[in-house]
Enzyme design. Structure first.
Site, PDB file in Angstrom:
ATOM      1  N   THR A 132       0.814  -1.212   0.000  1.00 42.52           N
ATOM      2  CA  THR A 132       0.000   0.000   0.000  1.00 42.52           C
ATOM      3  C   THR A 132       0.855   1.273   0.000  1.00 42.52           C
ATOM      4  O   THR A 132       0.313   2.372  -0.131  1.00 42.52           O
ATOM      5  CB  THR A 132      -0.919   0.040   1.227  1.00 42.52           C
ATOM      6  OG1 THR A 132      -0.114  -0.059   2.414  1.00 42.52           O
ATOM      7  CG2 THR A 132      -1.929  -1.100   1.208  1.00 42.52           C
ATOM      8  N   LYS A 133       2.168   1.124   0.161  1.00 40.50           N
ATOM      9  CA  LYS A 133       3.047   2.288   0.259  1.00 40.50           C
ATOM     10  C   LYS A 133       3.485   2.746  -1.129  1.00 40.50           C
ATOM     11  O   LYS A 133       3.365   2.031  -2.116  1.00 40.50           O
ATOM     12  CB  LYS A 133       4.262   1.957   1.125  1.00 40.50           C
ATOM     13  CG  LYS A 133       3.915   1.536   2.557  1.00 40.50           C
ATOM     14  CD  LYS A 133       3.131   2.608   3.281  1.00 40.50           C
ATOM     15  CE  LYS A 133       2.918   2.282   4.750  1.00 40.50           C
ATOM     16  NZ  LYS A 133       2.004   1.156   4.987  1.00 40.50           N
TER      17      LYS A 133
END
Length: 382
Positions: free
Chosen positions: A188-189
């Site tokens: 998700t980064k």
């Protein structure tokens, strides 16, 4: 949008696919070095040193693993207290508990989601051994005030910089200000390798201990450098070293970082320009970092109350846009109540968490998808 796009929900997050990753993975699989500390680990680590400005970067299996290392490197043990914002991911507190320590939850300031330095100082006791801060959305905590408190009370600082890779702030590069910092490379980064992380060591006195801790408590790093003729168990440690497969993906992602950030900022700026007045008309606000310092990791809107926020998220979902809330404050969680201690009412934390809605933001979004998100958000009326 096209007919196919209109039928497909716009997801909150889609992992970026670096073009070089398949070739990197193939090279690892074809080699005789698939475990960690191979060529891609070395390459990705060097790129992280250049990108962050931290003198020592050690890749880890996750951001959580990096936090566990950070806590233990600072000597946190049984009964020791570490001050931490309640508005952060569970790992920020679980890493303290894993070492036998007690997370002390404090409030945030304003609408940034970042810890309030004044609340940090109020929470200091004789048991306090460290301060842990989290740069929410990559927007910097007031590190001038935090480091002043650190010096005044002789307390080391952990920077949870999971959201803020490569942000250059008015206080310095995020991740290089405290004694130790962490990055996350969860998918998700902005930069990811599926699951991964890094610990940034800014205090030279901690480097050797960090190498030992990451390598299962052994001095294997010295052995690999030819400094000892064999390696052995010398201290506490765990298996925090990622495989060369993860490092190969991360190395490709780092090569694409500039392009990733350029697109993320395009989306972030488009949202900000289009939605600021809409949010104000409902009595809310959009994310507005001071001096524009952030990582384009998240874009959020703050509604006037939780009921309106919940209604907005439901409206978006029913129209094919997957927005979401964020952290449930740790002081109100079952584990937070069991293992931690809370200082103050944390009313700002509860309000911020209850009013926050994050919008889809990933570099593969098309212009049509961005426009559709904006139009759908602006069509919502409480």
């Amino acid at each position: 949008m096209s007919a196919n796009e209109a039928l497909t929900p716009i997801l909150f997050s889609v992992p970026f696919r670096a073009l070089a990753a398949p070739d990197n993975l193939a090279a690892v699989i074809a080699s005789d070095h698939v475990h960690g500390d191979g060529p891609f680990t070395m390459s990705a680590s060097a790129k992280m040193v250049e990108l962050t400005g931290s003198p020592t970067v050690l890749l880890t299996t996750s951001g959580t693993a990096a936090l566990e290392m950070a806590v233990r490197l600072l000597g946190i043990g049984e009964g020791d207290e570490v001050i931490v914002p309640s508005f952060t991911f569970s790992s920020g507190a679980a890493s303290i508990v894993a070492a036998g320590g007690v997370p002390v939850f404090v409030d945030i300031e304003g609408d940034s989601g970042n810890v309030d330095p004044a609340e940090v100082e109020k929470a200091i006791t004789a048991k306090t051994k460290a301060i842990s801060v989290m740069h929410y959305g990559g927007a910097p905590v007031d590190m001038g005030a935090i480091m002043a408190i650190s010096r005044k009370h002789n307390l080391p600082v952990i920077e949870d910089n999971a959201h803020g890779l490569a942000v250059k702030s008015r206080y310095g590069a995020l991740g290089t200000i405290g004694s130790v910092a962490i990055q996350s490379f969860h998918d998700t980064k902005n930069i990811h390798c599926g699951e991964g992380g890094a610990v940034l060591i800014n205090d030279p006195a901690l480097v050797e201990a960090a190498e030992i801790m990451r390598e299962k408590g052994t001095n294997r790093s010295k052995f690999l450098r030819g400094q000892v003729d064999k390696y052995t168990w010398v201290d506490w440690g765990s298996s925090y070293l990622p495989s060369e497969l993860n490092a190969a993906v991360l190395d490709a992602q780092l090569d694409a970082f500039e392009g990733i950030q350029e697109r993320r900022f395009e989306i972030w700026n488009t949202y900000s320009e289009a939605l600021t007045d809409w949010a104000k008309s409902l009595g809310g606000a959009v994310m507005s970092p001071i001096n524009g310092e952030h990582a384009a990791h998240v874009f959020y809107v703050l509604m006037p109350d939780q009921d309106t926020r919940d209604a907005l998220l439901e409206y978006l979902r029913s129209n094919g846009v997957i927005g979401t809330f964020h952290y449930v404050p740790l002081h109100s969680s079952p584990a937070g109540k069991k293992y931690g201690r809370t200082v103050g009412s944390l009313a700002k934390t509860d309000s911020f968490a209850g009013r926050l809605a994050r919008l889809p933001l990933w570099p593969g979004m098309t212009d049509a998808q961005i426009a559709y998100v904006i139009d759908t958000v602006k069509a919502f009326q409480k």
